[in-house]
Enzyme design. Structure first.
Site, PDB file in Angstrom:
ATOM      1  N   SER A 207       0.816  -1.356  -0.158  1.00  0.00           N
ATOM      2  CA  SER A 207      -0.106   0.065  -0.141  1.00  0.00           C
ATOM      3  C   SER A 207       1.066   1.223   0.044  1.00  0.00           C
ATOM      4  O   SER A 207       0.687   2.270  -0.824  1.00  0.00           O
ATOM      5  CB  SER A 207      -0.910  -0.050   1.330  1.00  0.00           C
ATOM      6  OG  SER A 207      -1.823  -0.983   1.205  1.00  0.00           O
TER       7      SER A 207
ATOM      8  N   ARG B  16       1.540   4.392  -3.041  1.00  0.00           N
ATOM      9  CA  ARG B  16       1.355   5.677  -2.775  1.00  0.00           C
ATOM     10  C   ARG B  16       2.491   6.815  -3.095  1.00  0.00           C
ATOM     11  O   ARG B  16       2.503   7.776  -3.422  1.00  0.00           O
ATOM     12  CB  ARG B  16       0.589   5.891  -1.256  1.00  0.00           C
ATOM     13  CG  ARG B  16      -0.818   5.353  -1.277  1.00  0.00           C
ATOM     14  CD  ARG B  16      -1.330   4.902  -0.012  1.00  0.00           C
ATOM     15  NE  ARG B  16      -2.528   4.620   0.227  1.00  0.00           N
ATOM     16  CZ  ARG B  16      -3.028   3.504   0.174  1.00  0.00           C
ATOM     17  NH1 ARG B  16      -2.375   2.398  -0.519  1.00  0.00           N
ATOM     18  NH2 ARG B  16      -4.503   3.506   0.143  1.00  0.00           N
TER      19      ARG B  16
ATOM     20  N   ARG C 103     -13.983  -6.587 -10.472  1.00  0.00           N
ATOM     21  CA  ARG C 103     -13.971  -6.197  -9.271  1.00  0.00           C
ATOM     22  C   ARG C 103     -14.900  -5.020  -9.427  1.00  0.00           C
ATOM     23  O   ARG C 103     -14.761  -4.189 -10.201  1.00  0.00           O
ATOM     24  CB  ARG C 103     -12.473  -5.750  -8.697  1.00  0.00           C
ATOM     25  CG  ARG C 103     -11.978  -7.003  -8.284  1.00  0.00           C
ATOM     26  CD  ARG C 103     -10.386  -7.033  -7.743  1.00  0.00           C
ATOM     27  NE  ARG C 103     -10.426  -6.469  -6.451  1.00  0.00           N
ATOM     28  CZ  ARG C 103      -9.290  -6.042  -5.777  1.00  0.00           C
ATOM     29  NH1 ARG C 103      -8.194  -6.432  -6.440  1.00  0.00           N
ATOM     30  NH2 ARG C 103      -9.354  -5.547  -4.699  1.00  0.00           N
TER      31      ARG C 103
ATOM     32  N   SER D  77     -13.179   1.317   2.961  1.00  0.00           N
ATOM     33  CA  SER D  77     -12.164   1.036   2.116  1.00  0.00           C
ATOM     34  C   SER D  77     -11.247   2.044   1.830  1.00  0.00           C
ATOM     35  O   SER D  77     -11.614   3.401   1.286  1.00  0.00           O
ATOM     36  CB  SER D  77     -12.978   1.014   0.726  1.00  0.00           C
ATOM     37  OG  SER D  77     -12.072   0.967  -0.323  1.00  0.00           O
TER      38      SER D  77
ATOM     39  N   GLN E 147      -9.398   2.409  -0.431  1.00  0.00           N
ATOM     40  CA  GLN E 147      -9.158   2.743  -1.818  1.00  0.00           C
ATOM     41  C   GLN E 147     -10.085   3.573  -2.276  1.00  0.00           C
ATOM     42  O   GLN E 147      -9.718   4.454  -2.948  1.00  0.00           O
ATOM     43  CB  GLN E 147      -9.230   1.254  -2.906  1.00  0.00           C
ATOM     44  CG  GLN E 147      -8.084   0.231  -2.401  1.00  0.00           C
ATOM     45  CD  GLN E 147      -8.171  -0.792  -3.368  1.00  0.00           C
ATOM     46  OE1 GLN E 147      -9.110  -1.139  -3.808  1.00  0.00           O
ATOM     47  NE2 GLN E 147      -7.256  -1.842  -3.022  1.00  0.00           N
TER      48      GLN E 147
ATOM     49  N   ASP F 146      -6.794  -8.032   4.694  1.00  0.00           N
ATOM     50  CA  ASP F 146      -6.084  -8.963   3.864  1.00  0.00           C
ATOM     51  C   ASP F 146      -5.697 -10.056   4.340  1.00  0.00           C
ATOM     52  O   ASP F 146      -4.754 -11.200   3.873  1.00  0.00           O
ATOM     53  CB  ASP F 146      -4.997  -8.117   3.193  1.00  0.00           C
ATOM     54  CG  ASP F 146      -5.546  -7.094   2.087  1.00  0.00           C
ATOM     55  OD1 ASP F 146      -6.716  -7.274   2.026  1.00  0.00           O
ATOM     56  OD2 ASP F 146      -4.907  -6.011   2.139  1.00  0.00           O
TER      57      ASP F 146
ATOM     58  N   ARG G 237     -12.700 -14.522  -1.380  1.00  0.00           N
ATOM     59  CA  ARG G 237     -11.895 -15.208  -0.517  1.00  0.00           C
ATOM     60  C   ARG G 237     -12.742 -15.951   0.494  1.00  0.00           C
ATOM     61  O   ARG G 237     -12.113 -16.568   1.284  1.00  0.00           O
ATOM     62  CB  ARG G 237     -10.983 -13.999   0.310  1.00  0.00           C
ATOM     63  CG  ARG G 237      -9.829 -13.623  -1.061  1.00  0.00           C
ATOM     64  CD  ARG G 237      -8.994 -12.540  -0.357  1.00  0.00           C
ATOM     65  NE  ARG G 237      -8.000 -12.269  -1.473  1.00  0.00           N
ATOM     66  CZ  ARG G 237      -7.129 -11.222  -1.074  1.00  0.00           C
ATOM     67  NH1 ARG G 237      -7.275 -10.294  -0.392  1.00  0.00           N
ATOM     68  NH2 ARG G 237      -6.080 -10.888  -1.955  1.00  0.00           N
TER      69      ARG G 237
END
Ligand code: SPQ
Length: 425
Positions: free
Chosen positions: A20, A24, A119, A164, A166, A312, A343
């Protein structure tokens, strides 16, 4: 790839850079004036997709094993790419770059691999649309490929239904180009690397509770970023050290940002012996070494506001639960269904193949653990976190385990199997 039980794990492992934070660093470095130097950058396929996208947007990026140098061109320095941008398998690249592209004065098409094309992108299309951007899903299914028509944006206050990082980051990045401040409120706080790092580059992001607010049109300046080791990658060694008998592992330089450290809390609550050593904080991101010793584990309930801090790690936690005495219930984790694979379904399928008593639910799993597992043929579904979780399960199961398309670990941890084999000795 084939895996066999192992009797103990010993030694040290230094975890590669956080995925992550690596993404960035490239993105914010590209939007800053001057050069950004990044060390311990994760050379995984997802982060290389981010580098490739920004090169196509006109940014000169030098990538060497020691460091990467991003020669940023400022907030308004990107140029229209001459072809569609390809984000590979990376949800982070796809969603965060959409926020940046929403504020440009050119049009772009964004696409990724078969997993990315499934997604959900409505979650970013809706808020970026409210800010004025025109984003459409070319096949009309709210997934990539996306067509993005950038424009002058207006500041909004967006209340997100999902926790989220994201979604939050895409909106904050679009907010750099807005005509007034932009805020995002999420139901539960998600990882806050964007907020921390944007401020180091010179932006003004304030956080109150689960709301983050960004001021528009800051001047961003190139920075030196040292990327901490990825706790999501460390999770496999945390689990391995706890599960394999007679083990002691030192995991060095792990990022322990409180918005990411749920795995430590859960592993301890399950009975895990974990000691934090050498804790320091650098540029707002805390790190520590983790000493892990084998421990008998028991089942627990996992749900609520801890979920985004370990989202995750849930495949690995499900494997830990399979070997723990008693029942583990994972709830409030419906987001697992829209990751690189579903998942929940994939964990139920693969853990059942190994003889585990597991039931999938709408928002998680129920695992009745403690029964010995046997080796099986595991389908990674091309999901890096599934492959790594089952490599660890295989060390504690009876007999041989074969993981199909195990090389998909390249997405986030290219040296995973080498690092694991050093501990086996
Ligand atoms: O980037 P991608 O493909 O979405 O990767 C994953 C992962 O397992 O590596 C999710 F599948 O991590 C996400 C994470 O789940 C990375 C991320 C980030 O860097 O902002 C945030 C989380 O996703 P989300 O949807 O909860 O914001």
């Amino acid at each position: 790839m084939k895996f066999y039980p192992c009797s103990r794990l010993r030694g040290e492992v230094t975890i590669p850079g956080d995925k992550s934070i690596s993404h960035r660093a490239v993105m914010f470095g590209a939007l800053a004036e001057g050069t950004t130097e990044v060390t311990n950058f994760l050379q995984g396929a997802d982060c290389l997709s981010t580098i490739d996208c920004f090169r196509r947007l006109g940014i000169d990026i030098e990538n060497t094993p020691e460091r990467i140098l991003i020669h940023g061109k400022g907030l308004h320095g990107l140029k229209k790419p001459d072809a569609e941008l390809y984000t590979g398998n990376s949800g982070t690249t796809t969603r965060l770059i959409s926020g940046i592209l929403a504020g440009q004065d050119f049009d772009v098409t964004l696409n990724g691999d078969a997993s990315i094309q499934k997604r959900p992108m409505r979650r970013i299309m809706e808020p970026l649309g409210q800010m004025g951007a025109e984003i459409s899903s070319i096949r009309g299914n709210d997934c990539a490929p996306l067509s993005i028509h950038g424009t002058h944006l207006k500041g909004i206050h967006y209340v997100s239904k999902v926790a989220s990082a994201q979604v939050k980051s895409a909106i904050l990045l679009a907010g750099l180009y807005a005509d007034s401040p932009t805020s995002v409120t999420e139901p539960v706080l998600s990882r806050n690397h964007s907020e921390i790092m944007l401020n180091y580059f010179g932006a003004s992001v304030t956080s109150t509770g689960t709301t983050a607010t960004i001021q528009p049109e800051p001047e961003l300046f190139g920075q030196k970023i040292i990327v901490p080791g990825d706790i999501s990658s460390a999770a496999y060694f945390i689990a391995a050290g706890l599960l394999v008998p007679d083990s002691e592992i030192l995991i060095k330089n792990v990022g322990i940002n409180p918005t990411r450290d749920g795995i430590l809390q859960v592993a301890r609550e399950m009975g895990g012996n974990i000691t934090l050593l050498n804790a320091i904080t650098d540029r707002g991101e805390p790190t520590a070494d983790l000493l892990i010793k084998s421990s008998p584990l028991h089942g627990i309930d996992i749900g609520g506001s801890i979920i985004p801090t370990l989202i995750d790690e849930l495949p690995m936690i499900a494997v830990m639960a399979a070997f723990a005495e008693g029942e583990t219930v994972i709830r409030d984790a419906a987001e697992l269904k829209v990751k690189e694979s579903d998942r929940i379904a994939v964990m139920v399928d693969n853990l059942s193949r190994m003889g585990c008593d597991i039931t999938g639910t709408d928002d998680g799993m129920i695992i009745r653990g403690g029964k010995p597992l046997h080796g099986a043929v595991i389908d990674s579904y091309l999901d890096h976190r599934i492959a790594m979780s089952f490599a660890i399960a295989a060390l504690c199961a009876e007999g041989e385990t074969e993981i199909k398309e195990a090389e998909c670990v390249n997405i986030s941890y290219p040296t995973f199997y080498k690092d694991l084999s050093h501990l086996i000795g």
